[in-house]
Design an enzyme around this catalytic site. Structure first.
Site, mmCIF file in Angstrom:
data_model
loop_
_atom_site.group_PDB
_atom_site.id
_atom_site.type_symbol
_atom_site.label_atom_id
_atom_site.label_comp_id
_atom_site.label_asym_id
_atom_site.label_seq_id
_atom_site.Cartn_x
_atom_site.Cartn_y
_atom_site.Cartn_z
ATOM 1 C CB SER A 117 45.914 80.258 56.341
ATOM 2 O OG SER A 117 47.097 79.762 56.923
ATOM 3 C CE1 TYR A 140 52.788 82.672 58.694
ATOM 4 C CE2 TYR A 140 51.327 80.810 58.339
ATOM 5 C CZ TYR A 140 51.647 81.961 59.020
ATOM 6 O OH TYR A 140 50.826 82.416 60.014
ATOM 7 C CB THR A 166 52.083 85.991 57.292
ATOM 8 O OG1 THR A 166 50.744 86.118 56.814
ATOM 9 C CG2 THR A 166 52.100 86.257 58.787
ATOM 10 C CE LYS A 263 47.294 88.502 58.607
ATOM 11 N NZ LYS A 263 47.879 87.701 59.678
ATOM 12 C CG HIS A 287 49.861 86.362 63.654
ATOM 13 N ND1 HIS A 287 50.518 86.148 62.480
ATOM 14 C CD2 HIS A 287 49.180 85.223 63.890
ATOM 15 C CE1 HIS A 287 50.281 84.928 62.040
ATOM 16 N NE2 HIS A 287 49.446 84.340 62.878
HETATM 17 C C1 LIG Z 1 42.959 80.870 65.135
HETATM 18 C C2 LIG Z 1 43.787 81.811 64.332
HETATM 19 C C3 LIG Z 1 44.594 81.315 63.324
HETATM 20 C C4 LIG Z 1 45.369 82.203 62.554
HETATM 21 N N1 LIG Z 1 46.126 81.701 61.534
HETATM 22 C C5 LIG Z 1 46.822 82.549 60.741
HETATM 23 C C6 LIG Z 1 47.541 82.064 59.613
HETATM 24 O O1 LIG Z 1 47.560 80.882 59.327
HETATM 25 N N2 LIG Z 1 48.201 82.977 58.863
HETATM 26 C C7 LIG Z 1 48.195 84.333 59.144
HETATM 27 O O2 LIG Z 1 48.814 85.125 58.431
HETATM 28 N N3 LIG Z 1 47.511 84.808 60.193
HETATM 29 C C8 LIG Z 1 46.820 83.964 60.984
HETATM 30 N N4 LIG Z 1 46.100 84.453 62.036
HETATM 31 C C9 LIG Z 1 46.063 85.908 62.273
HETATM 32 C C10 LIG Z 1 44.931 86.539 61.460
HETATM 33 O O3 LIG Z 1 45.188 86.534 60.086
HETATM 34 C C11 LIG Z 1 44.719 88.003 61.853
HETATM 35 O O4 LIG Z 1 45.927 88.683 61.729
HETATM 36 C C12 LIG Z 1 44.195 88.194 63.265
HETATM 37 O O5 LIG Z 1 43.229 87.218 63.575
HETATM 38 C C13 LIG Z 1 43.578 89.567 63.371
HETATM 39 O O6 LIG Z 1 43.127 89.829 64.667
HETATM 40 P P1 LIG Z 1 41.611 89.615 65.123
HETATM 41 O O7 LIG Z 1 41.462 88.144 65.359
HETATM 42 O O8 LIG Z 1 41.511 90.423 66.346
HETATM 43 O O9 LIG Z 1 40.713 90.089 63.994
HETATM 44 C C14 LIG Z 1 45.330 83.596 62.820
HETATM 45 C C15 LIG Z 1 44.508 84.082 63.842
HETATM 46 C C16 LIG Z 1 43.737 83.206 64.585
HETATM 47 C C17 LIG Z 1 42.844 83.777 65.658
#
Ligand SMILES: Cc1cc2nc3c(=O)[nH]c(=O)nc-3n(C[C@H](O)[C@H](O)[C@H](O)COP(=O)(O)O)c2cc1C
Length: 390
Positions: A117, A140, A166, A263, A287
């Site tokens: 990320s 981003y 994203t 995304k 997300h």
């Molecule tokens: C703690 C955390 C941090 C995340 N940080 C980002 C990020 O920096 N960039 C991003 O595109 N998605 C981020 N996400 C979303 C994840 O990429 C993903 O879409 C999401 O976790 C999918 O759902 P799941 O946790 O049920 O597998 C984050 C999710 C979590 C739980």
């Protein structure tokens, strides 16, 4: 088995991702666990992401030769050993001091893609140095476009296989658990949080001594504001570009001549705009229920988008995946692969690299077993014949 929490003490006690979540809750201070686990508003979307998989049933094809089950597939220009990869997640240092390199190494060991990320606590260059496995960088777009151009150049120089933009985070979601726990930078220390940091001394002492929480990709980019003292969510609100549009996707595609993933797509109309603007894949994602409340569950978005555009782009189901049968259902509905976020982060929190490997090992075994029981000997042979809505 439900209500397993008394019996889950070590990685070896974890038989599934839900057990790893229990262990993660034990290991992390209260505010940190809730930041990982929580979603937006009333968390309807968060819960629905996983629950929606329960609306589908698998239709087995009996008496099929399943002596060899082939999990290999190709997605985002990468040959991967099984159809699951790791979603980008920010600030992995919060969850374990081994942070992103531990996750990247585990992904490589399991023959799949690691996604770093923009808000990670490890640089693009450091990840390239620890893994020669397939990797994607998640971008981003900041108000200053020079930063995005710089990210793309660094990805090229470090042989990243794909980049992912994203598009669902132009403003921060309303994560109320963080308000309750006082999670933020700097933390708003509530009594219960202070007690929890004291109870989780190994985490807290290491945090005080070694730190390492900086969003180093951002801070190492020339020209970017690194003033994140207001907290991550406030930083998102002040730095990310809210004018981002489809023209910018065309611009990004022109800068990067490899697989480009968008995304955060949830509708056929947007998937069409994505492919028309130069994207090669979409991650159907809300997300992980952390942004728009009452967005559709990713698994429910697959079939309409696959029917309309499956021959023009790759489809990744991102969100709610906790079981191998979820993966098999998603692929049968038309996804090319699934990605997991919390699924591996619970493992990271529970036991660093070993914990991530444990999570991936459990999921992979479940995918393989489900395929065998469904009478399908290759993930590439999965089709709508194997799945029905209840
Ligand atoms: C703690 C955390 C941090 C995340 N940080 C980002 C990020 O920096 N960039 C991003 O595109 N998605 C981020 N996400 C979303 C994840 O990429 C993903 O879409 C999401 O976790 C999918 O759902 P799941 O946790 O049920 O597998 C984050 C999710 C979590 C739980």
């Amino acid at each position: 088995m439900k209500n397993n929490q008394w019996f889950v003490r070590r990685l070896a006690d974890c038989n599934n991702v839900t057990d790893l979540r229990i262990l993660a809750r034990r290991k992390l201070p209260w505010p940190i666990f809730n930041y990982l686990d929580g979603g937006a508003d009333d968390e309807i979307t968060l819960r629905r992401n996983s629950a929606a998989f329960g609306d589908y049933e698998l239709l087995p094809s009996q008496l099929t030769d399943i002596s060899h089950i082939d999990l290999k597939t190709r997605v985002l220009g990468c040959d991967i050993d099984w159809p699951v990869f790791l979603s980008p997640t920010g600030a992995s240092r919060l969850f374990h001091h081994e942070k992103e390199p531990a996750v990247a190494r585990a992904a490589n060991k399991f023959g799949t893609i690691y996604s770093l990320s923009t808000l990670g606590t490890t640089t693009i260059e450091e990840i390239a140095a620890v893994t020669n496995g397939p990797k994607m960088y998640q971008i981003y777009v900041f108000k200053d476009r020079g930063i995005t151009r710089d990210f793309v150049e660094r990805c090229k120089a470090n042989s990243y296989d794909a980049i992912c933009l994203t598009v669902d985070t132009q403003v921060a979601g309303n994560r109320e658990r963080d308000l309750v726990t006082g999670f933020g930078v700097p933390p708003d220390l509530k009594l219960r949080s202070i007690l929890s940091y004291i109870r989780h001394l190994p985490w807290s002492v290491r945090a005080l001594i070694s730190g390492g929480f900086d969003m180093v990709n951002v801070t190492s980019s020339p020209g970017v504001s690194t003033e994140i003292n207001e907290g991550v969510m406030a930083y998102v609100n002040s730095q990310f570009d809210r004018t981002l549009g489809w023209k910018d996707i065309e611009w990004l595609a022109s800068q990067w001549d490899g697989p480009l993933v968008i995304k955060g797509i949830q509708t056929v109309a947007d998937a069409r705009k994505a492919v028309d603007s130069g994207a090669t894949a979409v991650m159907l994602s809300n997300h992980g229920g952390r942004q728009l409340e009452s967005a559709p569950a990713p698994v429910d978005c697959i079939a309409p988008i696959a029917d309309a555009l499956g021959d023009r782009l790759e489809i990744i189901c991102d969100g709610g995946v906790r079981r191998g049968n979820h993966v098999v259902k998603a692929l049968a509905l038309g996804a090319n692969a699934c990605s997991v976020g919390r699924g591996y982060l619970f493992g990271l929190a529970a036991g660093g690299q070993q914990g991530v490997e444990h999570a991936l090992g459990l999921l992979r075994a479940e995918v393989e077993r489900t395929l065998a029981l469904a009478g399908c000997n290759s993930v590439r042979n999965l089709s709508k014949e194997y799945v029905q809505k209840r």
